[in-house]
Design an enzyme around this catalytic site. Structure first.
Site, short mmCIF file in Angstrom:
data_model
loop_
_atom_site.label_atom_id
_atom_site.label_comp_id
_atom_site.label_asym_id
_atom_site.label_seq_id
_atom_site.Cartn_x
_atom_site.Cartn_y
_atom_site.Cartn_z
N ARG A 107 33.30 39.84 50.57
CA ARG A 107 33.96 40.66 49.67
C ARG A 107 35.47 41.59 50.51
NH1 ARG A 107 33.40 44.34 45.34
NH2 ARG A 107 34.88 46.64 45.69
N HIS A 134 35.65 38.58 40.59
CA HIS A 134 35.49 39.34 40.63
C HIS A 134 34.17 38.17 40.15
CE1 HIS A 134 32.87 42.46 41.68
NE2 HIS A 134 33.47 43.04 41.41
N GLN A 137 30.33 40.40 38.72
CA GLN A 137 30.89 41.87 38.19
C GLN A 137 30.74 41.02 36.50
OE1 GLN A 137 31.43 45.24 38.56
NE2 GLN A 137 30.85 45.57 36.45
N ASP A 229 40.17 48.86 33.82
CA ASP A 229 39.89 49.03 35.21
C ASP A 229 40.77 49.97 36.14
OD1 ASP A 229 39.21 48.28 38.27
OD2 ASP A 229 40.01 46.05 37.83
N CYS A 270 34.29 48.66 35.48
CA CYS A 270 33.85 48.22 36.91
C CYS A 270 33.30 49.25 37.84
CB CYS A 270 34.29 46.56 37.31
SG CYS A 270 36.08 47.41 37.34
N ARG A 298 24.68 45.28 38.21
CA ARG A 298 24.85 44.20 39.85
C ARG A 298 24.10 44.25 40.59
NH1 ARG A 298 29.95 45.22 41.54
NH2 ARG A 298 29.41 43.43 42.75
#
Length: 314
Positions: A107, A134, A137, A229, A270, A298
């Site tokens: 990450r 991502h 997600q 987001d 998210c 997740r």
């Protein structure tokens, strides 16, 4: 029979719709078993490196708990723990970690770094987030949609805000491949790269769905999902004031939710959210909000990725 063993998970561009569906089915099965107190052993004796340049609640916890649920061991490696890209090249770090660990999560910032880890480590590498994509997600979001609607194909998905961030990029690929009608509503300054939009439209043409990029917030009409987001991603904090001014017309609030014309529309994010910016507290805490279902998913979808690519499914 889908077999993903030994594969890395860097972007959904690398996976067919059937393979994505397989991961969602596996995640749903693993989730159901966990709810019954049934845990597996597919990652028994597997050691997993968790490389974090960017901090995270959901990603770190999902990989850690997901690995433990299946008998694996996860080792957190923060920016002060290893020399990745500083005193040691990414390529050399990859070759060292690949000889000590069975799988690697990354990450961080540069997408090319997760690609290098996958190329040189010799073990499955999973993208926990980069500046470009991502993908874990998206799997969690698709699983949440399946739980709420029974299916995802043919649903109308609207993303508002920064249309060129890693989430918008990932939805272009994921929705295109899985037959979800995607609308990105953003100011033209923040539209996604045309090359990626055209790639996504190619996927959508095969899947029978549509991709729309617009500035018009009235395009939320008919939406099954409203998604947003943060307006300034990690590393872009200096641009926060500029983004607030530019994106305030795209805030998800009660008035915008009403524009969908559907009582069944759900709100997704998210996380973490900056309430009062991209979404109001009222919408975030409303019955339409499924943000914490996403957060839980997740773990189940990340567990599915690890089990499918590294675990023993016998």
């Amino acid at each position: 029979m889908v077999n993903l063993h030994g594969r890395s998970f860097l972007t959904l561009k690398d996976f067919t719709p059937e393979e994505i569906e397989y991961l969602l089915d596996l995640a749903a099965d693993l989730k159901a078993k966990k709810k019954k107190g049934i845990y597996g052993h597919s990652l028994e004796n597997k050691n997993i490196a968790l490389i974090f340049e960017k901090p995270s609640t959901r990603t770190r916890c999902a990989f850690t708990v997901g690995a433990q649920d299946e008998g694996g061991r996860a080792e957190y490696l923060g920016v002060d723990d290893i020399q990745l890209g500083k005193k040691e090249s990414v390529e050399d770090t990859a070759r060292v970690l690949g000889r000590m660990f069975d799988g690697i999560e990354f990450r961080g910032f540069l997408h090319e770094n997760v690609e290098k880890l996958a190329k040189y480590s010799g073990v499955p590498v999973w993208n926990g987030l980069t500046d470009d994509f991502h993908p874990t997600q998206i799997l969690a979001d698709f699983l949440t949609m399946r739980e709420k609607f029974g299916t995802i194909a043919g649903k109308n998905f609207v993303f508002l805000g920064d249309g060129r961030n890693n989430m918008a990029n990932s939805f272009l690929v994921g929705c295109g491949k899985m037959g979800v009608n995607l609308t990105i509503i953003a100011p033209k300054e923040l539209w996604p790269a045309e090359e990626l939009v055209e790639l996504a439209r190619g996927y959508a043409a095969e899947a029978g769905s549509t991709i729309t990029i617009t500035e018009d917030v009235d395009a939320v009409q008919g939406a099954d999902v409203i998604y947003t987001d943060v307006w300034a991603s990690m590393g872009e904090e200096a641009k926060a004031a500029e983004r607030i001014k530019l994106l305030t017309p795209y805030q998800v609030n009660a008035g915008l939710m009403a524009k969908t014309g559907k009582e069944s529309t759900i709100f997704m994010h998210c996380l973490p959210a900056v309430k009062g910016n991209e979404v109001t507290e009222e919408v975030f805490e409303s019955p339409q909000s499924v943000v914490f279902d996403e957060a839980e998913n997740r773990m189940h979808t990340i567990k599915a990725v690890m089990v499918a690519t590294l675990g023993n499914l016998d």
